[in-house]
Design a protein around this motif. Structure first.
Motif, PDB file in Angstrom:
ATOM      1  N   ALA A  75       5.507  -1.362   3.233  1.00 29.06           N
ATOM      2  CA  ALA A  75       4.192  -0.727   3.370  1.00 29.06           C
ATOM      3  C   ALA A  75       3.727  -0.119   2.045  1.00 29.06           C
ATOM      4  CB  ALA A  75       4.238   0.343   4.452  1.00 29.06           C
ATOM      5  N   CYS A  76       4.642   0.461   1.292  1.00 30.07           N
ATOM      6  CA  CYS A  76       4.285   1.027  -0.017  1.00 30.07           C
ATOM      7  C   CYS A  76       3.853  -0.086  -0.965  1.00 30.07           C
ATOM      8  CB  CYS A  76       5.464   1.802  -0.583  1.00 30.07           C
ATOM      9  SG  CYS A  76       5.109   2.616  -2.148  1.00 30.07           S
ATOM     10  N   TYR A  77       4.583  -1.192  -0.963  1.00 28.83           N
ATOM     11  CA  TYR A  77       4.243  -2.319  -1.831  1.00 28.83           C
ATOM     12  C   TYR A  77       2.885  -2.907  -1.448  1.00 28.83           C
ATOM     13  CZ  TYR A  77       5.080  -6.366  -4.792  1.00 28.83           C
ATOM     14  OH  TYR A  77       4.981  -7.319  -5.764  1.00 28.83           O
ATOM     15  N   ALA A  78       2.623  -3.004  -0.154  1.00 37.99           N
ATOM     16  CA  ALA A  78       1.333  -3.535   0.307  1.00 37.99           C
ATOM     17  C   ALA A  78       0.184  -2.593  -0.070  1.00 37.99           C
ATOM     18  CB  ALA A  78       1.362  -3.755   1.812  1.00 37.99           C
ATOM     19  N   ALA A  79       0.391  -1.292   0.076  1.00 37.62           N
ATOM     20  CA  ALA A  79      -0.661  -0.331  -0.275  1.00 37.62           C
ATOM     21  C   ALA A  79      -0.934  -0.336  -1.775  1.00 37.62           C
ATOM     22  CB  ALA A  79      -0.263   1.069   0.186  1.00 37.62           C
ATOM     23  N   VAL A  80       0.121  -0.396  -2.576  1.00 33.91           N
ATOM     24  CA  VAL A  80      -0.053  -0.449  -4.029  1.00 33.91           C
ATOM     25  C   VAL A  80      -0.715  -1.766  -4.431  1.00 33.91           C
ATOM     26  CG1 VAL A  80       1.223  -0.608  -6.207  1.00 33.91           C
ATOM     27  CG2 VAL A  80       1.749   1.195  -4.590  1.00 33.91           C
ATOM     28  N   GLY A  81      -0.361  -2.850  -3.756  1.00 34.99           N
ATOM     29  CA  GLY A  81      -1.015  -4.127  -4.029  1.00 34.99           C
ATOM     30  C   GLY A  81      -2.500  -4.071  -3.715  1.00 34.99           C
ATOM     31  N   ALA A  82      -2.864  -3.411  -2.637  1.00 29.67           N
ATOM     32  CA  ALA A  82      -4.281  -3.273  -2.297  1.00 29.67           C
ATOM     33  C   ALA A  82      -5.012  -2.415  -3.328  1.00 29.67           C
ATOM     34  CB  ALA A  82      -4.427  -2.660  -0.907  1.00 29.67           C
ATOM     35  N   LEU A  83      -4.339  -1.403  -3.852  1.00 25.71           N
ATOM     36  CA  LEU A  83      -4.961  -0.553  -4.868  1.00 25.71           C
ATOM     37  C   LEU A  83      -5.115  -1.271  -6.208  1.00 25.71           C
ATOM     38  CD1 LEU A  83      -3.130   2.820  -4.184  1.00 25.71           C
ATOM     39  CD2 LEU A  83      -5.509   2.273  -3.677  1.00 25.71           C
ATOM     40  N   SER A  84      -4.279  -2.254  -6.458  1.00 23.26           N
ATOM     41  CA  SER A  84      -4.298  -2.907  -7.766  1.00 23.26           C
ATOM     42  C   SER A  84      -5.215  -4.128  -7.823  1.00 23.26           C
ATOM     43  CB  SER A  84      -2.882  -3.306  -8.177  1.00 23.26           C
ATOM     44  OG  SER A  84      -2.387  -4.310  -7.322  1.00 23.26           O
ATOM     45  N   VAL A  85      -5.749  -4.587  -6.717  1.00 19.23           N
ATOM     46  CA  VAL A  85      -6.579  -5.794  -6.737  1.00 19.23           C
ATOM     47  C   VAL A  85      -8.060  -5.511  -6.491  1.00 19.23           C
ATOM     48  CG1 VAL A  85      -4.717  -7.339  -6.066  1.00 19.23           C
ATOM     49  CG2 VAL A  85      -6.153  -6.327  -4.301  1.00 19.23           C
ATOM     50  N   THR A  86      -8.464  -4.279  -6.666  1.00 21.75           N
ATOM     51  CA  THR A  86      -9.883  -3.982  -6.502  1.00 21.75           C
ATOM     52  C   THR A  86     -10.666  -4.604  -7.652  1.00 21.75           C
ATOM     53  OG1 THR A  86      -9.602  -1.893  -7.669  1.00 21.75           O
ATOM     54  CG2 THR A  86      -9.455  -1.830  -5.269  1.00 21.75           C
ATOM     55  N   GLY A  87     -11.963  -4.478  -7.631  1.00 23.54           N
ATOM     56  CA  GLY A  87     -12.818  -5.114  -8.628  1.00 23.54           C
ATOM     57  C   GLY A  87     -12.549  -4.658 -10.048  1.00 23.54           C
ATOM     58  N   THR A  88     -13.030  -5.433 -10.997  1.00 21.47           N
ATOM     59  CA  THR A  88     -12.843  -5.128 -12.408  1.00 21.47           C
ATOM     60  C   THR A  88     -13.475  -3.776 -12.738  1.00 21.47           C
ATOM     61  OG1 THR A  88     -12.975  -7.486 -12.858  1.00 21.47           O
ATOM     62  CG2 THR A  88     -13.192  -6.010 -14.733  1.00 21.47           C
ATOM     63  N   GLY A  89     -12.730  -2.959 -13.447  1.00 16.09           N
ATOM     64  CA  GLY A  89     -13.204  -1.631 -13.799  1.00 16.09           C
ATOM     65  C   GLY A  89     -12.933  -0.588 -12.738  1.00 16.09           C
ATOM     66  N   LYS A  90     -12.504  -0.995 -11.550  1.00 17.14           N
ATOM     67  CA  LYS A  90     -12.219  -0.065 -10.462  1.00 17.14           C
ATOM     68  C   LYS A  90     -10.734  -0.025 -10.120  1.00 17.14           C
ATOM     69  CE  LYS A  90     -16.678  -0.913  -8.340  1.00 17.14           C
ATOM     70  NZ  LYS A  90     -17.373  -1.448  -7.173  1.00 17.14           N
ATOM     71  N   ALA A 107       9.731  -2.920  -5.387  1.00 17.54           N
ATOM     72  CA  ALA A 107      10.606  -3.910  -4.748  1.00 17.54           C
ATOM     73  C   ALA A 107      12.055  -3.687  -5.153  1.00 17.54           C
ATOM     74  CB  ALA A 107      10.155  -5.322  -5.115  1.00 17.54           C
ATOM     75  N   ALA A 108      12.290  -3.417  -6.425  1.00 14.51           N
ATOM     76  CA  ALA A 108      13.659  -3.204  -6.903  1.00 14.51           C
ATOM     77  C   ALA A 108      14.265  -1.945  -6.290  1.00 14.51           C
ATOM     78  CB  ALA A 108      13.671  -3.118  -8.427  1.00 14.51           C
ATOM     79  N   VAL A 109      13.509  -0.870  -6.259  1.00 16.35           N
ATOM     80  CA  VAL A 109      14.011   0.384  -5.690  1.00 16.35           C
ATOM     81  C   VAL A 109      14.290   0.221  -4.203  1.00 16.35           C
ATOM     82  CG1 VAL A 109      13.268   2.723  -5.059  1.00 16.35           C
ATOM     83  CG2 VAL A 109      13.058   1.949  -7.400  1.00 16.35           C
ATOM     84  N   THR A 110      13.429  -0.491  -3.495  1.00 18.76           N
ATOM     85  CA  THR A 110      13.646  -0.701  -2.061  1.00 18.76           C
ATOM     86  C   THR A 110      14.922  -1.491  -1.810  1.00 18.76           C
ATOM     87  OG1 THR A 110      11.285  -0.555  -1.621  1.00 18.76           O
ATOM     88  CG2 THR A 110      12.630  -1.632   0.046  1.00 18.76           C
TER      89      THR A 110
END
Length: 125
Positions: A75-90, A107-110
């Protein structure tokens, strides 16, 4: 329901909000840096991963199961992935050293915490 199944169900129910907290706090923390001799030392990514590891350890010890630890990592990886793929500049997580350490470090820590926490899920004879 037996106690072991109840602990696992409670652990999963707690793992999702814990993972969201770790994702948001780690994202806010991962870009913190200290300038030493003209070099940026990104201590925030290490602190964010340490936060995630401690929360996963706490989940495993509290629930006596590995499943909440795995759910928290996913869930943490999915949330961080969602935060990192927003539009350019955001984007909140940029693909630089600190961002890559934070994203791939989850992923490594998990995986390390799943191996470490195996001892909490074993039954004592």
């Amino acid at each position: 329901m037996n106690r072991r199944a109840t602990g696992t169900a409670r652990g999963i129910a707690v793992a999702v909000p814990v993972a969201l907290f770790a994702a948001l706090a780690g994202t806010a923390l991962h870009r913190q840096a200290l300038l030493l001799a003209g070099v940026d030392v990104y201590w925030g990514a290490a602190a964010a991963l340490l936060l995630l590891a401690s929360l996963e350890l706490l989940l495993a010890a509290w629930s006596r199961s590995l499943l909440p630890t795995a759910v928290a990592g996913i869930a943490c990886y999915a949330a961080v992935g969602a935060l990192s793929v927003t539009g350019t500049g955001k984007q909140l997580i940029v693909a630089d050293v600190a961002g890559n350490v934070w994203v791939y470090g989850i992923a490594a820590v998990t995986l390390v915490m799943l191996l470490w926490c195996r001892r909490y899920s074993r039954r004592r004879r």
